[in-house]
Design a protein around this motif. Structure first.
Motif, short mmCIF file in Angstrom:
data_model
loop_
_atom_site.label_atom_id
_atom_site.label_comp_id
_atom_site.label_asym_id
_atom_site.label_seq_id
_atom_site.Cartn_x
_atom_site.Cartn_y
_atom_site.Cartn_z
N ASP A 1 1.14 -1.45 -0.08
CA ASP A 1 0.03 0.13 -0.14
C ASP A 1 0.91 1.27 -0.12
OD1 ASP A 1 0.60 0.16 2.26
OD2 ASP A 1 -1.02 0.38 3.33
N SER A 2 1.56 1.13 -0.11
CA SER A 2 2.78 2.26 -0.16
C SER A 2 4.09 1.96 -1.66
CB SER A 2 3.73 2.71 0.77
OG SER A 2 2.71 2.96 1.81
N ILE A 3 3.87 2.50 -2.46
CA ILE A 3 4.77 2.51 -3.68
C ILE A 3 4.71 3.99 -4.21
CG2 ILE A 3 3.44 0.29 -4.15
CD1 ILE A 3 2.31 1.43 -6.01
N VAL A 4 5.97 3.36 -5.14
CA VAL A 4 6.11 4.51 -6.10
C VAL A 4 6.60 4.32 -7.33
CG1 VAL A 4 8.13 6.65 -6.80
CG2 VAL A 4 7.78 6.28 -3.92
N LEU A 5 5.50 4.96 -8.93
CA LEU A 5 5.82 4.35 -9.83
C LEU A 5 6.62 5.29 -10.52
CD1 LEU A 5 4.96 2.60 -12.55
CD2 LEU A 5 2.93 4.20 -12.21
N VAL A 6 7.97 4.61 -11.40
CA VAL A 6 8.54 6.12 -12.15
C VAL A 6 8.23 5.49 -13.29
CG1 VAL A 6 10.80 6.90 -12.57
CG2 VAL A 6 10.06 5.90 -10.10
N VAL A 7 7.55 6.90 -13.83
CA VAL A 7 6.80 6.75 -15.45
C VAL A 7 8.44 6.80 -16.68
CG1 VAL A 7 6.00 6.70 -17.29
CG2 VAL A 7 4.69 6.06 -15.06
N LEU A 8 8.74 6.12 -16.90
CA LEU A 8 9.99 6.86 -17.51
C LEU A 8 9.60 5.85 -19.12
CD1 LEU A 8 12.70 3.82 -16.00
CD2 LEU A 8 12.50 6.24 -15.73
N GLY A 9 9.26 7.55 -19.68
CA GLY A 9 9.06 8.36 -20.74
C GLY A 9 9.20 8.59 -21.65
N THR A 10 9.06 9.33 -22.11
CA THR A 10 9.24 10.90 -22.99
C THR A 10 10.16 12.16 -22.41
OG1 THR A 10 7.02 10.32 -24.71
CG2 THR A 10 9.13 12.59 -25.06
N GLY A 11 9.42 12.04 -21.09
CA GLY A 11 10.49 12.77 -19.72
C GLY A 11 9.86 11.62 -18.71
N VAL A 12 10.16 12.05 -17.60
CA VAL A 12 10.16 11.20 -15.89
C VAL A 12 8.62 11.40 -15.54
CG1 VAL A 12 11.47 10.08 -14.17
CG2 VAL A 12 12.60 10.26 -16.91
N VAL B 1 3.13 8.66 -6.18
CA VAL B 1 3.54 8.30 -4.64
C VAL B 1 2.69 8.15 -4.00
CG1 VAL B 1 4.76 8.67 -2.87
CG2 VAL B 1 5.48 9.55 -5.20
N VAL B 2 2.36 6.96 -3.70
CA VAL B 2 1.23 5.83 -3.16
C VAL B 2 1.81 6.10 -1.48
CG1 VAL B 2 -1.10 3.97 -2.73
CG2 VAL B 2 -0.44 5.47 -5.21
N ILE B 3 0.79 6.16 -0.39
CA ILE B 3 1.66 5.99 0.87
C ILE B 3 -0.12 6.19 1.56
CG2 ILE B 3 2.99 7.20 2.83
CD1 ILE B 3 4.28 9.46 0.93
N GLY B 4 0.47 4.62 1.77
CA GLY B 4 -0.80 4.07 2.60
C GLY B 4 -1.91 3.50 2.08
N GLY B 5 -2.43 3.82 0.82
CA GLY B 5 -3.23 3.39 0.15
C GLY B 5 -3.05 4.63 -0.56
N HIS B 6 -2.83 5.71 -0.73
CA HIS B 6 -3.71 7.45 -0.55
C HIS B 6 -2.09 8.09 -1.28
CE1 HIS B 6 -7.14 7.55 2.14
NE2 HIS B 6 -6.90 6.51 2.73
N VAL B 7 -3.09 8.38 -3.05
CA VAL B 7 -2.37 9.32 -3.79
C VAL B 7 -2.24 10.49 -2.98
CG1 VAL B 7 -4.06 10.27 -4.81
CG2 VAL B 7 -1.99 9.36 -5.81
N LEU B 8 -0.44 10.61 -3.72
CA LEU B 8 0.13 11.58 -2.77
C LEU B 8 -0.40 13.08 -3.80
CD1 LEU B 8 1.20 12.89 0.14
CD2 LEU B 8 3.61 12.74 -1.13
N ALA B 9 -0.73 13.91 -3.98
CA ALA B 9 -0.97 15.01 -4.58
C ALA B 9 0.09 16.37 -4.27
CB ALA B 9 -2.57 15.60 -5.06
N GLY B 10 0.01 16.43 -3.28
CA GLY B 10 0.93 17.69 -2.71
C GLY B 10 0.15 18.73 -2.27
N ALA B 11 1.09 19.93 -2.19
CA ALA B 11 0.14 21.01 -1.85
C ALA B 11 -0.37 22.47 -3.52
CB ALA B 11 0.79 22.07 -0.87
N HIS B 12 0.45 21.92 -4.71
CA HIS B 12 0.90 22.32 -5.55
C HIS B 12 0.23 21.22 -6.63
CE1 HIS B 12 3.13 24.80 -2.69
NE2 HIS B 12 2.13 25.35 -3.34
#
Ligand SMILES: [Zn+2]
Length: 312
Positions: free
Chosen positions: A130-141, A145-156
């Motif tokens: 329930d806590s994972i970091v997905l890194v998308v290696l595409g045209t950009g990177v 981030v999911v922590i305790g089953g919740h996605v971390l959006a961030g203040a901005h």
């Protein structure tokens, strides 16, 4: 008819929608070109796309209990879209149209990288975590981030922008974001191809045809090309540092590598794990690094899951 949920990935060129059971089985899929999503007529095209999938299952709008939408750009925790690229969309307008068209459905809007991370956690490489970091290696990177089953959006709406984490302050070239030394400059498809061509030029070697993108560089590596080897080593070193820095801030249970470049995980995965372990604090050394499983579908899985979670 059992309850159903819809995940809809709104990209710059295509809208891809999936109809899911509430346990995460993908039942139907549909797609449409995106176009501008700014008025009721355009929103109805999206609702019609959902209607096609429901009709194929003999279901209707009353069977839908959740609709999740994921889209590029910065999205705040409440689903407000604050910044978007290459896409004309009024996400609030689309969301309220869909809420009227599917009155039983809870709705959710999230950033595409975050959605892909949730999707991998639900039905991909991250199942059971329930806590994972997905890194998308595409045209950009990109990353999610999911922590305790919740996605971390961030203040901005910018949490998990680890592609723009500086991993080489001595870099002289600029990243697409304007900074220098971003992880994206070494680990994106664009960065790998550019570094390879520069390495060949410096060595006076003839580069292979890179019109297919980074996969050509991985193929060249397999064929023994020393310039490709040096660029992949650089990628593993810098991405390994980026993951190490991320682990020290977030300490996830798992890292998942997605995006087109991750199709070559068999070439770089083991070396990436080594360079990660060499650069991280000892307590985080054993965090696994695995390839993603859901490919381009991860976003719609995650959008569907998030809508279900909002309903609960
Ligand atoms: Zn950058």
């Amino acid at each position: 008819m059992p309850d159903l949920v819809i995940g809809c990935d709104v990209g710059g060129t295509l809208i891809k929608a999936g109809l899911f059971s509430t346990s995460g089985e993908l039942l139907e899929r549909a797609r449409h070109t995106t176009g501008a999503l700014l008025d009721e007529e355009a929103y109805q095209r999206v609702a019609d796309l959902f209607g096609e999938m429901l009709a194929a299952r003999g279901a209707d709008g009353d069977d839908v209990v959740g609709i999740g939408i994921d889209t590029p750009g910065a999205v705040l925790a409440d689903g407000t879209h604050v910044m978007h690229y290459n896409i004309e969309i009024d996400i609030a307008g689309l969301r309220s149209h869909l809420e009227r068209a599917f009155p039983r459905a809870a709705s959710a809007v999230l950033n595409d990288g975050n959605a892909a991370a949730v999707g991998e956690m639900w039905q991909g490489s991250g199942r059971g975590y329930d806590s994972i970091v997905l890194v998308v290696l595409g045209t950009g990177v990109g990353s999610g981030v999911v922590i305790g089953g919740h996605v971390l959006a961030g203040a901005h709406g910018c949490a998990g922008e680890i592609g723009h984490m500086c991993v080489d302050p001595a870099e002289t070239r600029r990243c697409s974001c304007g900074k220098r030394g971003c992880a994206e400059q070494y680990a994106s498809s664009t960065g790998i191809v550019r570094n390879y061509r520069e390495a060949c030029e410096a060595a006076g070697a003839e580069p292979v045809d890179t019109s297919a993108g980074s996969i050509a560089v991985f193929d060249a590596y397999r064929a023994g090309d020393p310039c490709a080897a040096s660029v992949i080593e650089l990628m593993c070193d810098r991405l390994g540092l980026c993951l190490a820095n991320t682990a020290e801030a977030i300490d996830p249970e798992l890292f998942v590598m997605g995006g087109g470049v991750s199709g070559s995980f068999d070439v770089f995965g083991e070396r990436l794990r080594e360079r990660y372990r060499d650069q991280v604090i000892s307590a985080c050394r054993d965090i696994p690094i695995e390839p993603a499983q859901l490919g381009n579908d991860a976003g719609m899985y995650g959008a569907a899951y998030e809508a279900l979670r909002r309903r609960a």
